[in-house]
Motif scaffolding. Structure first.
Motif, mmCIF file in Angstrom:
data_model
loop_
_atom_site.group_PDB
_atom_site.id
_atom_site.type_symbol
_atom_site.label_atom_id
_atom_site.label_comp_id
_atom_site.label_asym_id
_atom_site.label_seq_id
_atom_site.Cartn_x
_atom_site.Cartn_y
_atom_site.Cartn_z
ATOM 1 N N LEU A 92 -50.224 22.960 48.781
ATOM 2 C CA LEU A 92 -50.549 22.139 49.942
ATOM 3 C C LEU A 92 -51.459 22.968 50.840
ATOM 4 C CD1 LEU A 92 -50.220 19.681 51.829
ATOM 5 C CD2 LEU A 92 -48.202 20.830 52.795
ATOM 6 N N VAL A 93 -52.637 22.416 51.141
ATOM 7 C CA VAL A 93 -53.595 23.115 51.988
ATOM 8 C C VAL A 93 -53.887 22.255 53.212
ATOM 9 C CG1 VAL A 93 -55.850 24.221 52.127
ATOM 10 C CG2 VAL A 93 -54.650 24.122 49.921
ATOM 11 N N LYS A 323 -57.111 24.158 80.791
ATOM 12 C CA LYS A 323 -58.567 24.013 80.935
ATOM 13 C C LYS A 323 -59.115 23.373 79.670
ATOM 14 C CE LYS A 323 -61.102 27.784 81.238
ATOM 15 N NZ LYS A 323 -61.728 28.994 81.818
ATOM 16 N N SER A 324 -59.708 22.218 79.804
ATOM 17 C CA SER A 324 -60.163 21.458 78.630
ATOM 18 C C SER A 324 -61.491 21.998 78.094
ATOM 19 C CB SER A 324 -60.323 19.981 79.003
ATOM 20 O OG SER A 324 -61.317 19.831 80.008
ATOM 21 N N GLY A 325 -61.870 21.486 76.917
ATOM 22 C CA GLY A 325 -63.138 21.878 76.315
ATOM 23 C C GLY A 325 -63.044 22.253 74.849
ATOM 24 N N THR A 326 -61.833 22.257 74.276
ATOM 25 C CA THR A 326 -61.641 22.608 72.870
ATOM 26 C C THR A 326 -62.180 21.502 71.960
ATOM 27 O OG1 THR A 326 -59.680 23.905 73.383
ATOM 28 C CG2 THR A 326 -59.920 23.168 71.101
ATOM 29 N N ILE A 327 -62.853 21.913 70.894
ATOM 30 C CA ILE A 327 -63.401 20.957 69.919
ATOM 31 C C ILE A 327 -62.690 21.159 68.574
ATOM 32 C CG2 ILE A 327 -65.463 20.208 68.654
ATOM 33 C CD1 ILE A 327 -67.118 21.135 71.052
ATOM 34 N N PHE A 328 -62.135 20.063 68.046
ATOM 35 C CA PHE A 328 -61.492 20.061 66.726
ATOM 36 C C PHE A 328 -62.402 19.334 65.742
ATOM 37 C CE2 PHE A 328 -58.035 20.170 69.837
ATOM 38 C CZ PHE A 328 -57.256 21.211 69.370
ATOM 39 N N ASP A 329 -62.451 19.847 64.518
ATOM 40 C CA ASP A 329 -63.350 19.239 63.525
ATOM 41 C C ASP A 329 -62.917 19.662 62.122
ATOM 42 O OD1 ASP A 329 -65.462 17.740 62.583
ATOM 43 O OD2 ASP A 329 -67.034 19.127 63.214
ATOM 44 N N ASN A 330 -63.543 19.021 61.139
ATOM 45 C CA ASN A 330 -63.454 19.423 59.727
ATOM 46 C C ASN A 330 -62.012 19.529 59.215
ATOM 47 O OD1 ASN A 330 -66.319 19.741 59.770
ATOM 48 N ND2 ASN A 330 -66.045 21.753 60.706
ATOM 49 N N ILE A 331 -61.236 18.480 59.448
ATOM 50 C CA ILE A 331 -59.844 18.471 59.002
ATOM 51 C C ILE A 331 -59.781 18.140 57.514
ATOM 52 C CG2 ILE A 331 -57.570 17.451 59.353
ATOM 53 C CD1 ILE A 331 -58.501 16.624 62.141
ATOM 54 N N LEU A 332 -58.960 18.886 56.798
ATOM 55 C CA LEU A 332 -58.822 18.680 55.351
ATOM 56 C C LEU A 332 -57.371 18.922 54.946
ATOM 57 C CD1 LEU A 332 -60.176 18.309 52.508
ATOM 58 C CD2 LEU A 332 -60.392 20.810 52.465
ATOM 59 N N ILE A 333 -56.826 17.996 54.166
ATOM 60 C CA ILE A 333 -55.520 18.190 53.523
ATOM 61 C C ILE A 333 -55.723 17.938 52.039
ATOM 62 C CG2 ILE A 333 -53.109 17.472 53.395
ATOM 63 C CD1 ILE A 333 -53.292 16.470 56.230
ATOM 64 N N THR A 334 -55.423 18.939 51.235
ATOM 65 C CA THR A 334 -55.687 18.850 49.798
ATOM 66 C C THR A 334 -54.664 19.677 49.037
ATOM 67 O OG1 THR A 334 -57.376 19.251 48.081
ATOM 68 C CG2 THR A 334 -57.305 20.791 49.908
ATOM 69 N N ASP A 335 -54.717 19.570 47.702
ATOM 70 C CA ASP A 335 -53.870 20.424 46.862
ATOM 71 C C ASP A 335 -54.700 21.468 46.127
ATOM 72 O OD1 ASP A 335 -55.200 18.951 44.962
ATOM 73 O OD2 ASP A 335 -53.405 18.176 43.963
ATOM 74 N N ASP A 336 -55.968 21.618 46.545
ATOM 75 C CA ASP A 336 -56.900 22.494 45.837
ATOM 76 C C ASP A 336 -57.397 23.593 46.763
ATOM 77 O OD1 ASP A 336 -58.907 23.699 44.401
ATOM 78 O OD2 ASP A 336 -59.744 21.833 43.626
ATOM 79 N N VAL A 337 -56.910 24.817 46.563
ATOM 80 C CA VAL A 337 -57.281 25.953 47.407
ATOM 81 C C VAL A 337 -58.771 26.251 47.299
ATOM 82 C CG1 VAL A 337 -56.909 28.415 47.823
ATOM 83 C CG2 VAL A 337 -54.971 26.942 47.236
ATOM 84 N N ALA A 338 -59.312 26.215 46.078
ATOM 85 C CA ALA A 338 -60.726 26.512 45.875
ATOM 86 C C ALA A 338 -61.609 25.476 46.568
ATOM 87 C CB ALA A 338 -61.048 26.563 44.382
ATOM 88 N N HIS A 339 -61.197 24.217 46.514
ATOM 89 C CA HIS A 339 -61.972 23.167 47.168
ATOM 90 C C HIS A 339 -61.984 23.377 48.682
ATOM 91 C CE1 HIS A 339 -63.705 19.258 48.033
ATOM 92 N NE2 HIS A 339 -62.678 19.001 48.844
ATOM 93 N N ALA A 340 -60.840 23.741 49.231
ATOM 94 C CA ALA A 340 -60.762 23.983 50.671
ATOM 95 C C ALA A 340 -61.672 25.135 51.082
ATOM 96 C CB ALA A 340 -59.319 24.280 51.078
ATOM 97 N N VAL A 343 -65.245 23.842 51.015
ATOM 98 C CA VAL A 343 -65.501 22.986 52.182
ATOM 99 C C VAL A 343 -65.714 23.850 53.425
ATOM 100 C CG1 VAL A 343 -64.444 21.321 53.756
ATOM 101 C CG2 VAL A 343 -64.312 20.956 51.296
ATOM 102 N N GLY A 344 -64.890 24.880 53.570
ATOM 103 C CA GLY A 344 -65.036 25.779 54.709
ATOM 104 C C GLY A 344 -66.397 26.447 54.737
ATOM 105 N N LYS A 345 -66.885 26.848 53.580
ATOM 106 C CA LYS A 345 -68.208 27.479 53.511
ATOM 107 C C LYS A 345 -69.311 26.494 53.870
ATOM 108 C CE LYS A 345 -67.085 31.099 50.145
ATOM 109 N NZ LYS A 345 -67.322 31.619 48.782
ATOM 110 N N ASN A 346 -69.158 25.266 53.402
ATOM 111 C CA ASN A 346 -70.202 24.267 53.649
ATOM 112 C C ASN A 346 -70.223 23.778 55.092
ATOM 113 O OD1 ASN A 346 -71.150 24.315 51.013
ATOM 114 N ND2 ASN A 346 -69.781 22.681 50.337
ATOM 115 N N LEU A 347 -69.059 23.640 55.699
ATOM 116 C CA LEU A 347 -68.995 23.032 57.026
ATOM 117 C C LEU A 347 -68.885 24.042 58.168
ATOM 118 C CD1 LEU A 347 -66.638 19.988 56.331
ATOM 119 C CD2 LEU A 347 -69.131 20.027 56.438
ATOM 120 N N TRP A 348 -68.330 25.202 57.891
ATOM 121 C CA TRP A 348 -68.190 26.199 58.955
ATOM 122 C C TRP A 348 -69.148 27.369 58.779
ATOM 123 C CZ3 TRP A 348 -66.463 31.285 58.028
ATOM 124 C CH2 TRP A 348 -66.386 32.075 59.177
ATOM 125 N N GLU A 349 -69.128 27.959 57.585
ATOM 126 C CA GLU A 349 -69.896 29.176 57.376
ATOM 127 C C GLU A 349 -71.404 28.951 57.518
ATOM 128 O OE1 GLU A 349 -70.241 32.398 53.791
ATOM 129 O OE2 GLU A 349 -68.235 31.714 54.356
#
Length: 416
Positions: A92-93, A323-340, A343-349
């Motif tokens: 579970l990721v 103090k507000s201003g936090t941004i949440f994004d790129n939520i993922l729930i999967t069973d594949d560690v490699a896929h997660a 995704v992190g490399k593509n959307l964050w890195e």
């Protein structure tokens, strides 16, 4: 030859099936229309509002758009639903990005994973959840990554201190829970903590307990050193700590009747040796530190499914921010560690360096504007002082002229 081709084909098919078997249960990058997929809780009438924004600085104006807390000193309660599933027998990721661009002083940056039975409109701080995961910051003392599991109705906090990021940039948080009852926490696709669920949370009663029947024997001596019974205090040991200064002389102008009897001041006694203590020797009766014997805990019951939840169906934000201003994004729930990780490399890195570059540019522009404003104010202050000095000089000159005229009139009067 045919058999070889068939084997290769079967291998390709099986490999393809293995890749295809990876499941994404939930994915949200907050594009336009995100509000239709999320439910705002109405449990509180004054919950804070999330707005769609990439913030003041970003790496990609479109990709980095997420939901941002927009009101100070508010509770936030928002959730998104997906098809119910169980993670039994699978990894579970849970992964998402957080950006505290307001340089948060006190507030949560975590998510909660709920069972599908959650009534989203009624979600609040006491709503039962399966997992709570993510950063929490409050002052200098609290800068941690929460990993909380619900087990048999109890919310269990991780016993390790996992430090979160506390800067203003976007960071990727990943929790991996494995069917062998182990876990891993990653920040920015790098492992920061891992271990066994049973070791790092109080899921189960301890395997061993102190034997309630065992008691330390009365004659058990735990003193490693003892006073030497043959060591005696020297007869000349006792010396006062302070003595009259032998070099002090009564002042010539000292009057005993007026000033009282003169006494010399006290000084530290160079012969003072302090409190006498006998020498220490090895204790011949020393048996070591007594260790309480342990026995198997009759209340301990093993559970090879600590990691498993039969019903996972909602993810939500249930948090407080000063103090507000936090941004949440790129939520993922999967069973594949490699896929997660991918995704992190593509959307964050891919955008993190550009985000920092834009922030640096903004900081530089603000610095220059601040310096220009300070220089402008300094120039205005100098001009004002110069003008005041000129006015003062002119006023003094006028006053001097008046005095000269007065003196001249006085001289004329004397001549008459």
């Amino acid at each position: 030859m045919v058999n070889i081709k068939m084997k290769v084909l079967c291998l390709i098919v099986l490999t393809g099936f293995a890749i295809a078997s990876a499941t994404v249960y939930f994915e949200e990058t907050f594009d336009s229309g995100w509000e239709d997929r999320w439910v705002q809780s109405t449990h509180k009438s004054d919950n804070g509002k999330f707005v769609w924004s990439a913030g003041k600085f970003y790496g990609d104006a479109d990709k980095d758009k997420g939901i941002q807390t927009s009101q100070d000193a508010k509770f936030y309660a928002l959730s998104g639903k997906f098809d119910k599933f169980s993670n039994e027998g699978k990894d579970l990721v849970v992964q998402f990005t957080v950006k505290h661009e307001q340089n948060i002083d006190c507030g949560g940056g975590y998510v909660k994973v709920f069972p599908s039975t959650l009534k989203q409109k009624e979600m609040h701080g006491e709503s039962p959840y399966n997992i709570m995961f993510g950063p929490d910051i409050c002052g200098p003392g609290t800068k941690k990554v929460h990993v909380i599991f619900n087990y048999k109705g109890q919310n269990l906090l991780v016993k390790k201190d996992i430090r979160c990021k506390d800067d203003v940039y976007t960071h990727l948080y990943t929790l991996i829970v494995k069917p062998d009852n182990t876990y891993e926490v990653k920040i920015d696709n790098s492992k920061v903590e891992s271990g066994k669920l049973e070791d790092d949370w109080d899921f189960l009663k301890p395997k061993k307990i102190k034997d309630p029947e065992a008691k330390k024997p009365d004659d058990w001596d735990e003193r490693e050193k003892i006073d030497d019974p043959n060591d005696k205090k020297p007869e000349d040991w006792e010396k006062p700590e302070h003595i009259p200064d032998p070099d002090a002389k009564k002042p010539d102008d000292w009057d005993d009747e007026m000033d009282g009897e003169w006494e010399p001041p006290m000084i530290d006694n160079p012969e003072f040796k302090g409190e006498w203590k006998p020498k220490q020797i090895d204790n011949p009766a020393y048996k070591g530190k007594w260790i309480h014997p342990e026995i198997d805990n009759p209340e301990y019951v093993a559970d090879d499914k600590l990691y498993s939840y039969s019903d996972i169906g909602v993810i939500g934000f249930d948090l407080w921010q000063v103090k507000s201003g936090t941004i949440f994004d790129n939520i993922l729930i999967t069973d594949d560690v490699a896929h997660a990780e991918k995704v992190g490399k593509n959307l964050w890195e891919k955008t993190k360096d550009a985000e920092k570059k834009m922030k640096d540019s903004l900081d530089e522009a603000e610095r220059k504007a601040r310096e220009e404003e300070e220089a402008k104010k300094k120039k205005e202050d100098e001009d004002k002082k110069e003008e005041e000095d000129d006015d003062e000089d002119e006023e003094n000159e006028d006053k001097k002229d008046e005095e000269d005229d007065h003196d001249h009139d006085h001289d004329d009067h004397d001549e008459l």
